[in-house]
Design an enzyme around this catalytic site. Structure first.
Site, PDB file in Angstrom:
ATOM      1  N   CYS A   1       3.200  10.854   9.265  1.00 24.24           N
ATOM      2  CA  CYS A   1       3.449   9.589   9.127  1.00 24.24           C
ATOM      3  C   CYS A   1       4.986   8.834   8.888  1.00 24.24           C
ATOM      4  O   CYS A   1       5.119   7.783   9.060  1.00 24.24           O
ATOM      5  CB  CYS A   1       2.822   9.057   7.903  1.00 24.24           C
ATOM      6  SG  CYS A   1       0.793   9.229   7.921  1.00 24.24           S
TER       7      CYS A   1
ATOM      8  N   HIS B   1      -1.240   0.612  10.081  1.00 21.13           N
ATOM      9  CA  HIS B   1      -0.369   1.863  10.074  1.00 21.13           C
ATOM     10  C   HIS B   1      -0.379   2.636  11.462  1.00 21.13           C
ATOM     11  O   HIS B   1      -1.116   3.552  11.055  1.00 21.13           O
ATOM     12  CB  HIS B   1      -0.932   2.793   8.934  1.00 21.13           C
ATOM     13  CG  HIS B   1      -0.077   4.073   8.590  1.00 21.13           C
ATOM     14  ND1 HIS B   1       1.159   4.221   9.037  1.00 21.13           N
ATOM     15  CD2 HIS B   1      -0.552   4.995   7.995  1.00 21.13           C
ATOM     16  CE1 HIS B   1       1.495   5.473   8.839  1.00 21.13           C
ATOM     17  NE2 HIS B   1       0.540   5.994   8.067  1.00 21.13           N
TER      18      HIS B   1
ATOM     19  N   CYS C   1       4.755   8.249   2.130  1.00 16.34           N
ATOM     20  CA  CYS C   1       3.884   9.699   2.009  1.00 16.34           C
ATOM     21  C   CYS C   1       3.582  10.499   3.331  1.00 16.34           C
ATOM     22  O   CYS C   1       3.599   9.631   4.234  1.00 16.34           O
ATOM     23  CB  CYS C   1       2.736   9.483   1.162  1.00 16.34           C
ATOM     24  SG  CYS C   1       1.397   8.439   2.024  1.00 16.34           S
TER      25      CYS C   1
END
Length: 403
Positions: A91, A359, A389
């Site tokens: 991510c 996202h 994160c």
């Protein structure tokens, strides 16, 4: 050491990551080329203007595989003398691309870079590339692997966050995102996606659900309870790692977790000489970057230790930061960050986040850096911190300072 500056930042709108999403017919290659072209045109770049294009994307298979960064350069209006580097830190891939580019500039390995990322989650499904940590028992058992949703619920249980708190954060994210769009706060950065005839395919973040309220979220079932409590019973795996916890409280669902979307973003980074050469004024200095590994079962707590690290490494305190972008992968991630640093929620994700707008994995890190920059300018603030994160237990952070 040479300073690294942000000269520009652009992003596509985020489309729903499914077959009826507006960007479903757009490939990662095409979307990447589109934001690269926008950055080139906005800044009048010509020839071998930058040293490299560093591009993050998480699911590097099929049309997103094969060093997508280089393919995107060749598909764009950039000169073919510019190479491309595809990277994957899950991510944080888009952020790591920016951080890597900044540190290359600081170290003297080129005057300018383009960095960012892409993810077409509606075309290349998350997880379709496989993962040793999930599939290979030799590491999955040793690390007490559980899916991210279980980790998010584990954070909520361990640190005492309720479903009402998570839902309230989600409702506020939706409210802030709508306000930001209504007031044109993203206008400077958004690059509408056009078809071959020049007609607009998408010019806004279409995942948003501004009518969301506590009642509508309260009607949703917890998304990860079944996989936790029934076969294969991931709750038991997590509790073996955290035996002090009696039972995991499953609070996350589609409404308080990040949305699955398509999107891309790009950031133009260079030293002072780069700006002088192209007649550009720096918008911000990249003051600090950091990354860290964390315990992989709870997995998503990385924003806390990486923020502690970046502040300590550069002689700063949390009070030195005016604004925060903490990726809303799950509500508990942001709640834990706010709890750990006792920061004013009014300084965190002031324009909404991934719960409201989605996202797009490989792009999000670059998106939130651009969002942070825009908001620092709009609100006349000086210093901002962006952090995410990361799967498998990691965290990444970037501190920028307006010039």
């Amino acid at each position: 050491m040479t300073e690294a500056y942000i000269y520009d930042a652009v992003r596509s709108p985020r489309g729903k990551g499914r077959k009826d999403g507006s960007l479903h017919e757009v490939t990662a290659l095409r979307l990447s080329a589109g934001v690269l072209n926008a950055l080139k045109a906005r800044n009048n770049l010509e020839g071998h203007a930058v040293e490299d294009v560093i591009w993050g994307n998480v699911t590097q298979v099929m049309e997103q595989g094969g060093c997508l960064a280089r393919s995107a350069v060749l598909a764009s209006d950039l000169d073919q003398s510019i190479p491309g580097l595809a990277i994957n830190r899950f991510c944080a891939s888009g952020m790591e691309a920016v951080n890597l580019a900044a540190n290359q500039v600081r170290g003297g390995a080129g005057d300018g870079y383009i960095a960012g990322g892409v993810e077409m989650m509606g075309r290349v499904p998350m997880g379709s590339d496989g993962a040793a940590i999930a599939a290979d028992p030799s590491i999955a058992m040793e690390t007490y692997f559980v899916p991210q949703g279980i980790s998010a619920d584990l954070i909520a249980t361990k640190y005492g966050f309720t479903r009402d708190q998570a839902d309230a954060l989600a409702v506020e994210s939706q409210r802030r995102a709508k306000k930001a769009w209504d007031e044109g706060r993203f206008a400077r950065s958004i690059v509408p996606v056009m078809d071959q005839n020049g007609l607009t395919i998408l010019d806004h973040d279409e995942y948003m659900r501004p009518g969301t309220d506590m009642q509508s979220l309260g009607a949703l079932n917890a998304s990860f309870q079944m996989m936790g409590e029934q076969m294969p019973g991931f709750d038991k795996v997590a509790l073996m790692k955290y035996p002090e916890i009696e039972r995991i409280n499953h609070i996350h669902h589609a409404g308080n977790s990040s949305g699955i979307v398509d999107g891309a973003a790009a950031v133009l980074i260079g030293n002072r000489e780069f700006g002088e050469k192209w007649g550009l004024k720096p918008r911000a200095r990249i003051r600090a970057t950091a990354k860290i590994g964390t315990e992989p079962t709870i997995m998503l707590t990385g924003p806390v230790p990486v923020t502690q690290k970046i502040l300590a490494d550069h002689g700063m305190t949390i009070g030195d930061i005016d604004l925060f972008e903490v990726n809303e992968a799950f509500a508990s991630v942001v709640l834990r960050f706010q709890q750990a640093f006792d920061v004013d929620p009014g300084k965190v994700n002031v324009n909404g986040g991934s719960i409201a707008m989605g996202h797009p994995l490989g792009a999000t890190g670059a998106i939130i850096i651009g969002t942070l920059l825009d908001e620092l300018e709009r609100s006349d603030k000086e210093v901002g911190l962006a952090t995410l994160c990361i799967a498998s237990g990691m965290g990444a952070a970037t501190i920028i300072e307006r010039v």
